[in-house]
Design a protein around this motif. Structure first.
Motif, PDB file in Angstrom:
ATOM      1  N   PRO A   3       0.829  -1.205   0.000  1.00 21.35           N
ATOM      2  CA  PRO A   3       0.000   0.000   0.000  1.00 21.35           C
ATOM      3  C   PRO A   3       0.863   1.255   0.000  1.00 21.35           C
ATOM      4  O   PRO A   3       1.968   1.258   0.521  1.00 21.35           O
ATOM      5  CB  PRO A   3      -0.798  -0.105   1.300  1.00 21.35           C
ATOM      6  CG  PRO A   3      -0.486  -1.420   1.903  1.00 21.35           C
ATOM      7  CD  PRO A   3       0.678  -2.002   1.187  1.00 21.35           C
ATOM      8  N   ASP A   8      -2.814   3.289   3.450  1.00 23.07           N
ATOM      9  CA  ASP A   8      -3.069   1.948   3.960  1.00 23.07           C
ATOM     10  C   ASP A   8      -4.303   1.996   4.876  1.00 23.07           C
ATOM     11  O   ASP A   8      -4.717   3.080   5.300  1.00 23.07           O
ATOM     12  CB  ASP A   8      -1.851   1.435   4.725  1.00 23.07           C
ATOM     13  CG  ASP A   8      -1.513   2.349   5.877  1.00 23.07           C
ATOM     14  OD1 ASP A   8      -1.964   2.074   7.001  1.00 23.07           O
ATOM     15  OD2 ASP A   8      -0.815   3.367   5.645  1.00 23.07           O
ATOM     16  N   PRO A   9      -4.899   0.849   5.183  1.00 24.99           N
ATOM     17  CA  PRO A   9      -6.121   0.856   5.999  1.00 24.99           C
ATOM     18  C   PRO A   9      -5.974   1.580   7.343  1.00 24.99           C
ATOM     19  O   PRO A   9      -6.890   2.297   7.755  1.00 24.99           O
ATOM     20  CB  PRO A   9      -6.428  -0.630   6.202  1.00 24.99           C
ATOM     21  CG  PRO A   9      -5.846  -1.282   5.000  1.00 24.99           C
ATOM     22  CD  PRO A   9      -4.596  -0.497   4.697  1.00 24.99           C
ATOM     23  N   LEU A  12      -6.064   5.321   6.650  1.00 30.66           N
ATOM     24  CA  LEU A  12      -7.423   5.729   6.295  1.00 30.66           C
ATOM     25  C   LEU A  12      -8.284   5.799   7.547  1.00 30.66           C
ATOM     26  O   LEU A  12      -9.043   6.752   7.746  1.00 30.66           O
ATOM     27  CB  LEU A  12      -8.045   4.747   5.294  1.00 30.66           C
ATOM     28  CG  LEU A  12      -7.352   4.573   3.946  1.00 30.66           C
ATOM     29  CD1 LEU A  12      -8.120   3.575   3.100  1.00 30.66           C
ATOM     30  CD2 LEU A  12      -7.184   5.888   3.233  1.00 30.66           C
ATOM     31  N   ASP A  29     -13.302  -2.378   9.994  1.00 29.43           N
ATOM     32  CA  ASP A  29     -13.096  -2.453   8.545  1.00 29.43           C
ATOM     33  C   ASP A  29     -14.389  -2.455   7.737  1.00 29.43           C
ATOM     34  O   ASP A  29     -14.409  -1.954   6.619  1.00 29.43           O
ATOM     35  CB  ASP A  29     -12.293  -3.701   8.181  1.00 29.43           C
ATOM     36  CG  ASP A  29     -10.823  -3.578   8.536  1.00 29.43           C
ATOM     37  OD1 ASP A  29     -10.369  -2.467   8.884  1.00 29.43           O
ATOM     38  OD2 ASP A  29     -10.124  -4.604   8.458  1.00 29.43           O
ATOM     39  N   TRP A  50      -6.113  12.743   0.831  1.00 33.35           N
ATOM     40  CA  TRP A  50      -5.538  11.561   0.204  1.00 33.35           C
ATOM     41  C   TRP A  50      -4.919  11.869  -1.147  1.00 33.35           C
ATOM     42  O   TRP A  50      -3.921  11.272  -1.530  1.00 33.35           O
ATOM     43  CB  TRP A  50      -6.584  10.462   0.092  1.00 33.35           C
ATOM     44  CG  TRP A  50      -7.060  10.005   1.443  1.00 33.35           C
ATOM     45  CD1 TRP A  50      -6.402  10.127   2.643  1.00 33.35           C
ATOM     46  CD2 TRP A  50      -8.299   9.391   1.753  1.00 33.35           C
ATOM     47  NE1 TRP A  50      -7.157   9.618   3.657  1.00 33.35           N
ATOM     48  CE2 TRP A  50      -8.336   9.159   3.149  1.00 33.35           C
ATOM     49  CE3 TRP A  50      -9.396   9.008   0.989  1.00 33.35           C
ATOM     50  CZ2 TRP A  50      -9.410   8.547   3.781  1.00 33.35           C
ATOM     51  CZ3 TRP A  50     -10.471   8.411   1.624  1.00 33.35           C
ATOM     52  CH2 TRP A  50     -10.467   8.181   3.004  1.00 33.35           C
ATOM     53  N   ILE A  71     -13.934   1.010   5.307  1.00 34.58           N
ATOM     54  CA  ILE A  71     -12.463   1.020   5.248  1.00 34.58           C
ATOM     55  C   ILE A  71     -11.990  -0.047   4.265  1.00 34.58           C
ATOM     56  O   ILE A  71     -11.122   0.196   3.435  1.00 34.58           O
ATOM     57  CB  ILE A  71     -11.853   0.763   6.638  1.00 34.58           C
ATOM     58  CG1 ILE A  71     -12.181   1.893   7.598  1.00 34.58           C
ATOM     59  CG2 ILE A  71     -10.358   0.507   6.554  1.00 34.58           C
ATOM     60  CD1 ILE A  71     -11.363   3.129   7.432  1.00 34.58           C
ATOM     61  N   ARG A  72     -12.557  -1.248   4.368  1.00 36.02           N
ATOM     62  CA  ARG A  72     -12.125  -2.362   3.508  1.00 36.02           C
ATOM     63  C   ARG A  72     -12.354  -2.021   2.025  1.00 36.02           C
ATOM     64  O   ARG A  72     -11.472  -2.209   1.190  1.00 36.02           O
ATOM     65  CB  ARG A  72     -12.878  -3.635   3.877  1.00 36.02           C
ATOM     66  CG  ARG A  72     -12.369  -4.864   3.135  1.00 36.02           C
ATOM     67  CD  ARG A  72     -13.116  -6.143   3.512  1.00 36.02           C
ATOM     68  NE  ARG A  72     -13.315  -6.332   4.926  1.00 36.02           N
ATOM     69  CZ  ARG A  72     -12.412  -6.857   5.761  1.00 36.02           C
ATOM     70  NH1 ARG A  72     -11.232  -7.219   5.305  1.00 36.02           N
ATOM     71  NH2 ARG A  72     -12.705  -7.007   7.048  1.00 36.02           N
ATOM     72  N   TRP A  74     -12.783   0.978   0.579  1.00 37.30           N
ATOM     73  CA  TRP A  74     -11.951   2.103   0.144  1.00 37.30           C
ATOM     74  C   TRP A  74     -10.503   1.692  -0.028  1.00 37.30           C
ATOM     75  O   TRP A  74      -9.844   2.088  -0.980  1.00 37.30           O
ATOM     76  CB  TRP A  74     -12.045   3.251   1.136  1.00 37.30           C
ATOM     77  CG  TRP A  74     -13.299   4.049   1.005  1.00 37.30           C
ATOM     78  CD1 TRP A  74     -14.328   3.867   0.123  1.00 37.30           C
ATOM     79  CD2 TRP A  74     -13.657   5.173   1.792  1.00 37.30           C
ATOM     80  NE1 TRP A  74     -15.290   4.807   0.323  1.00 37.30           N
ATOM     81  CE2 TRP A  74     -14.907   5.627   1.341  1.00 37.30           C
ATOM     82  CE3 TRP A  74     -13.041   5.836   2.836  1.00 37.30           C
ATOM     83  CZ2 TRP A  74     -15.543   6.722   1.888  1.00 37.30           C
ATOM     84  CZ3 TRP A  74     -13.676   6.923   3.395  1.00 37.30           C
ATOM     85  CH2 TRP A  74     -14.918   7.359   2.925  1.00 37.30           C
ATOM     86  N   SER A  75     -10.000   0.903   0.892  1.00 41.13           N
ATOM     87  CA  SER A  75      -8.616   0.461   0.816  1.00 41.13           C
ATOM     88  C   SER A  75      -8.382  -0.341  -0.474  1.00 41.13           C
ATOM     89  O   SER A  75      -7.409  -0.103  -1.193  1.00 41.13           O
ATOM     90  CB  SER A  75      -8.264  -0.378   2.043  1.00 41.13           C
ATOM     91  OG  SER A  75      -6.942  -0.829   1.985  1.00 41.13           O
ATOM     92  N   ARG A  79      -6.007   0.942  -3.590  1.00 40.08           N
ATOM     93  CA  ARG A  79      -4.894   0.096  -4.037  1.00 40.08           C
ATOM     94  C   ARG A  79      -5.013  -0.180  -5.540  1.00 40.08           C
ATOM     95  O   ARG A  79      -4.031  -0.177  -6.263  1.00 40.08           O
ATOM     96  CB  ARG A  79      -4.882  -1.230  -3.278  1.00 40.08           C
ATOM     97  CG  ARG A  79      -4.151  -1.191  -1.978  1.00 40.08           C
ATOM     98  CD  ARG A  79      -3.865  -2.589  -1.429  1.00 40.08           C
ATOM     99  NE  ARG A  79      -4.989  -3.505  -1.505  1.00 40.08           N
ATOM    100  CZ  ARG A  79      -5.904  -3.669  -0.559  1.00 40.08           C
ATOM    101  NH1 ARG A  79      -5.840  -2.978   0.554  1.00 40.08           N
ATOM    102  NH2 ARG A  79      -6.878  -4.530  -0.711  1.00 40.08           N
TER     103      ARG A  79
END
Length: 82
Positions: A3, A8-9, A12, A29, A50, A71-72, A74-75, A79
């Motif tokens: 990442p 990275d998570p 974020l 997440d 960001w 979060i999951r 968006w991460s 990526r």
């Protein structure tokens, strides 16, 4: 693929916690971030932050990613597009 630093998570999550007035450990997440108070103004603030770190995030993409903004989701999106 590693990442991008700052995207990275955990980063974020820290940014979201700051914007939402929450503790990072309280944002999971898969929490629907809208339920935590995320609105369009806060999302734009996060996107600008960001982008300064190198993300190519677009408002519509992050607002509509997955079944809900998390979060999951968006991460994974950041990526894939970075």
């Amino acid at each position: 693929m590693n990442p991008t630093p700052g995207l990275d998570p955990d980063s974020l999550r820290a940014d979201l916690a700051e914007i939402l007035g929450e503790r990072p450990e309280d944002i999971l997440d898969d929490d629907d971030l809208r339920d935590l108070g995320l609105d369009s103004i806060r999302l734009m603030t996060l996107i600008e932050r960001w982008r300064a770190r190198g993300a190519t995030a677009e408002f519509a993409d992050l607002a509509e990613v997955g079944p809900a903004p998390t979060i999951r989701a968006w991460s994974a999106h950041l990526r894939a597009t970075h």
